[in-house]
Design an enzyme around this catalytic site. Structure first.
Site, mmCIF file in Angstrom:
data_model
loop_
_atom_site.group_PDB
_atom_site.id
_atom_site.type_symbol
_atom_site.label_atom_id
_atom_site.label_comp_id
_atom_site.label_asym_id
_atom_site.label_seq_id
_atom_site.Cartn_x
_atom_site.Cartn_y
_atom_site.Cartn_z
ATOM 1 N N HIS A 1 4.485 13.433 -12.306
ATOM 2 C CA HIS A 1 5.243 14.554 -11.716
ATOM 3 C C HIS A 1 4.382 15.808 -11.525
ATOM 4 C CE1 HIS A 1 8.915 12.331 -11.959
ATOM 5 N NE2 HIS A 1 8.923 12.277 -13.275
ATOM 6 N N ASP B 1 7.372 3.385 -12.106
ATOM 7 C CA ASP B 1 8.226 4.211 -12.972
ATOM 8 C C ASP B 1 9.585 4.402 -12.279
ATOM 9 O OD1 ASP B 1 7.680 6.525 -15.324
ATOM 10 O OD2 ASP B 1 9.224 7.084 -13.877
ATOM 11 N N HIS C 1 11.226 6.970 -11.940
ATOM 12 C CA HIS C 1 11.235 8.239 -11.198
ATOM 13 C C HIS C 1 10.178 8.230 -10.096
ATOM 14 C CE1 HIS C 1 12.707 9.244 -15.327
ATOM 15 N NE2 HIS C 1 13.652 9.825 -14.601
ATOM 16 N N ASP D 1 10.426 3.024 -17.711
ATOM 17 C CA ASP D 1 11.798 3.547 -17.810
ATOM 18 C C ASP D 1 12.738 2.922 -16.777
ATOM 19 O OD1 ASP D 1 10.331 4.845 -15.880
ATOM 20 O OD2 ASP D 1 10.710 6.870 -16.635
HETATM 21 ZN ZN ZN Z 1 9.918 8.186 -15.393
#
Ligand code: ZN
Length: 309
Positions: A125, A162, A164, A246
């Site tokens: 991120h 991931d 995200h 995740d």
């Molecule tokens: Zn993540």
């Protein structure tokens, strides 16, 4: 040739406070997993301190200094939403960057076949000059630029599974046609980016957003139809994996409902492409994964696959 595992105990000293999902126990369970007998053939290295040149090829000096200066002498400091620092944060960041550089150097010099960097905090991120979502420095991006600047890699593919979207990696390479960034992720979900029509300035970004509860079949279809053909066609000299776990069905944050076998499968698929185009070169960086049991099982399966076990 063997698989390299890069760790450093200082990753435990990045203290994010009580009840924070991105916590020291994450690397504690992963390291314990790698103590098992099946991992005795791993090549192991402690991550050295940061390589400033490798870091500033991604993040400007001013940003690095801002992070360094923000580290509190005691207690906690919240630099941004979900970005918490403690006195041990700088050491953890420094060694995670150093560990990333060592992994790339060893893989590109063929001292090992591939590498897994089991460190924290995660990185995908983190944008060029913005910390967010537990992340400060973008390790996958540092790996890609290191392979290019120190080892002459022309094209690097970063594949991110991931749960995200790696908004930081996308932002860093948006206008860089020498890097392909390809991601499956739950959508909509934090950080909100990663729609299919976000394709980069040179069609070098591939986003495969997945609906909540997508599960194994939909994940594998998205990889098989949208991502893997693009990675293959790009013919990378190195594949970097943003290995977040995740998306596993136990994860308290993600909702994609993947199984351990899905991580084994995608690792194998990426290794096969790397075998054809990159002499097998794969560098995998730990990103998310917040259920400790799922994290340890997924990391175990991922690394056993990298080892060819
Ligand atoms: Zn993540």
């Amino acid at each position: 040739m063997s698989t390299l595992l890069v760790t450093h105990p200082c990753c435990l000293e990045h203290d994010t406070g009580p009840a924070f999902p991105e916590r020291p126990d994450r690397v504690r369970v992963v390291e314990r997993t790698f103590e098992s007998e099946i991992f005795q053939l791993l090549q192991r290295e402690y991550a050295p301190e940061l390589d400033y040149d490798a870091l500033t090829r991604v993040h400007p000096e001013q940003y690095v200094e801002q992070i360094h200066k923000a580290v509190p002498a005691e207690g906690y400091f919240e630099l941004a939403d979900d970005v918490v620092m403690s006195p041990g944060t700088w050491e953890a960041l420094s060694h995670s960057v150093g560990g990333t550089v060592v992994a790339v150097d060893d893989v590109m010099r063929r001292r090992c076949k591939n590498a897994f960097i089991a460190m924290r905090p995660p990185g995908h991120h983190a944008e060029t000059a913005r910390a967010m979502g537990f992340c400060f420095f973008n390790l996958a991006a540092i790996a890609a630029r290191r392979a290019q600047s120190a080892h002459g890699a022309e094209r690097v593919a970063i594949v991110d599974f991931d749960v995200h979207h790696g908004n930081g990696t996308q932002e860093i390479f948006w206008s860089d046609k020498s890097v392909l960034y390809a991601s499956t992720h739950q959508f909509p979900l934090y950080p909100g980016t990663g729609a299919a029509d976000e394709r980069g300035a040179h069609d070098n970004i591939v986003n495969a957003p997945l609906a909540e509860n997508a599960g194994s079949r939909v994940f594998r279809e998205a990889m098989t139809e949208k991502i893997l053909p693009r990675v293959r066609a790009f013919s990378p000299d190195l594949i970097v994996i943003s290995a977040g776990f995740d998306a596993h069905r136990f994860d308290p944050i993600g909702g994609l409902h993947l199984e351990v076998a899905d991580f084994t499968w995608i690792t194998n698929e990426l290794m096969e492409i790397a075998e054809r185009t990159a002499k097998g070169a794969v560098v995998s960086v730990l990103e998310g994964g917040y259920d400790l049991i799922a994290l340890s099982r997924c990391a175990s399966a991922h690394v056993q696959t990298l080892m060819g076990a």
